[in-house]
Write a protein that holds these residues in place. Structure first.
Motif, PDB file in Angstrom:
ATOM      1  N   TRP A 103       0.834  -1.205  -0.148  1.00 48.27           N
ATOM      2  CA  TRP A 103      -0.093   0.048  -0.120  1.00 48.27           C
ATOM      3  C   TRP A 103       0.806   1.378  -0.035  1.00 48.27           C
ATOM      4  N   TYR A 104       0.214   2.219  -0.209  1.00 50.86           N
ATOM      5  CA  TYR A 104       0.874   3.738  -0.308  1.00 50.86           C
ATOM      6  C   TYR A 104       0.408   4.435   0.863  1.00 50.86           C
ATOM      7  N   GLY A 105       1.145   5.102   1.809  1.00 50.81           N
ATOM      8  CA  GLY A 105       0.655   5.632   2.776  1.00 50.81           C
ATOM      9  C   GLY A 105       0.205   4.906   4.124  1.00 50.81           C
ATOM     10  N   GLY A 106       0.403   5.563   5.158  1.00 47.68           N
ATOM     11  CA  GLY A 106       0.332   4.892   6.562  1.00 47.68           C
ATOM     12  C   GLY A 106      -0.524   5.502   7.419  1.00 47.68           C
ATOM     13  N   LEU A 107      -0.069   5.439   8.586  1.00 51.15           N
ATOM     14  CA  LEU A 107      -0.789   6.034   9.864  1.00 51.15           C
ATOM     15  C   LEU A 107      -1.301   7.716   9.582  1.00 51.15           C
ATOM     16  N   ASN A 151       5.279   9.192   4.383  1.00 51.94           N
ATOM     17  CA  ASN A 151       5.172   8.012   3.748  1.00 51.94           C
ATOM     18  C   ASN A 151       6.451   7.444   4.409  1.00 51.94           C
ATOM     19  N   GLY A 152       6.558   6.146   4.903  1.00 54.14           N
ATOM     20  CA  GLY A 152       7.712   5.407   5.285  1.00 54.14           C
ATOM     21  C   GLY A 152       8.260   5.685   6.690  1.00 54.14           C
ATOM     22  N   CYS A 153       7.754   6.707   7.314  1.00 52.81           N
ATOM     23  CA  CYS A 153       8.539   7.136   8.533  1.00 52.81           C
ATOM     24  C   CYS A 153       8.062   6.453   9.765  1.00 52.81           C
TER      25      CYS A 153
END
Length: 271
Positions: free
Chosen positions: A72-76, A114-116
């Motif tokens: 997926w792209y993007g998170g919390l 993203n990704g942090c």
């Protein structure tokens, strides 16, 4: 004796440990029996959760990412809302915190870069009395996520277990051992996700990633986010003007060199 009892009664009572609200949660959310861990069961959305009590200005909401899912792209997403979860019907919750719940209610939230925030990372977020939403990953620099949170009424913490973030665990900052160092992998992941620049919009440090980041308070915007964060962590001074860096934020619009009276209004307000 009576005065002593009154003094003890007037002493500040520690706030109740934060837990997830048991009923107000997205359709895909499963809570553990302690209501400290929220896991998204399927798909990438319908992962909204709330704190069970209001959060005070400046109070840190601490959580650990305990589940990460690729593909997926993007998170919390994190933020605050005036919605009392005790009066929220779970079936009425939209699939997304940003922008759906924000558009439907007095809610202010933002996505972490993203990704942090990967598995094992600890995220703290809070709102100050000026209505600015801040976050911090492990012991890294503060991230100004957004402004404009309306104060003056109770605010509940709201989170979206979205995309690459599969599960989160609420922590008690008073009793949990929070990280004391930021893993360099945070900045490496940022570098890998940076877009290449078109001609004339290159970062002035690496010369090939897009200049998309602003240094606060000086306002210089000729840096990609990877280089800007690395400068912030290592020296905390702008490479152009040598002003001390207080925050790194996304640049609004195309990159431009601005100092002194040429500061954008939103940067001047921050300073």
């Amino acid at each position: 004796m009576g005065a002593q009892l009154c003094s003890q009664a007037d002493a500040k009572v520690p706030p109740e440990t934060l837990r997830f609200h048991p009923e107000a949660k997205g359709a895909q959310v499963h809570l553990d029996t302690q209501r400290s861990t929220a896991c998204r069961c399927a798909t990438f959305h319908d992962g909204i959760v709330f704190s069970q009590r209001p959060v005070q200005p400046g109070e840190r909401v601490a959580l650990r990412v305990v589940g990460h899912q690729g593909g997926w792209y993007g998170g919390l997403r994190v933020g605050f809302t005036r919605l009392d979860p005790a009066h929220v019907s779970a079936p009425s919750l939209p699939p997304f915190l940003c922008p759906d719940l924000e558009q439907q209610s007095p809610t202010w939230a933002a996505m972490l870069p993203n990704g942090c925030a990967l598995a094992g990372d600890v995220v703290c977020f809070w709102v100050n009395r000026r209505g600015w939403l801040w976050a911090q990953v492990n012991a890294g620099p503060r991230l100004l996520l957004r402004k404009g949170v309306r104060m003056g009424a109770p605010l509940w913490a709201v989170m979206d277990v979205y995309g690459t973030t599969k599960a989160i665990e609420l922590l008690d900052p008073a009793t949990s051992a929070l990280p004391t160092a930021a893993p360099w992998a945070l900045w490496e992941d940022t570098r890998l996700s940076e877009p290449d620049a078109t001609a004339g919009e290159e970062c002035i440090i690496c010369l090939h990633r897009a200049a998309n980041t602003c240094l606060v308070p000086c306002g210089h915007m000729h840096f990609c986010s990877y280089c800007a964060w690395r400068v912030f962590v290592e020296v905390a001074k702008c490479p152009v003007c040598r002003w001390e860096i207080e925050a790194v934020v996304p640049a609004p619009g195309p990159p431009a060199m601005k100092t002194g009276e040429g500061l954008p209004a939103w940067v001047a307000d921050w300073a």
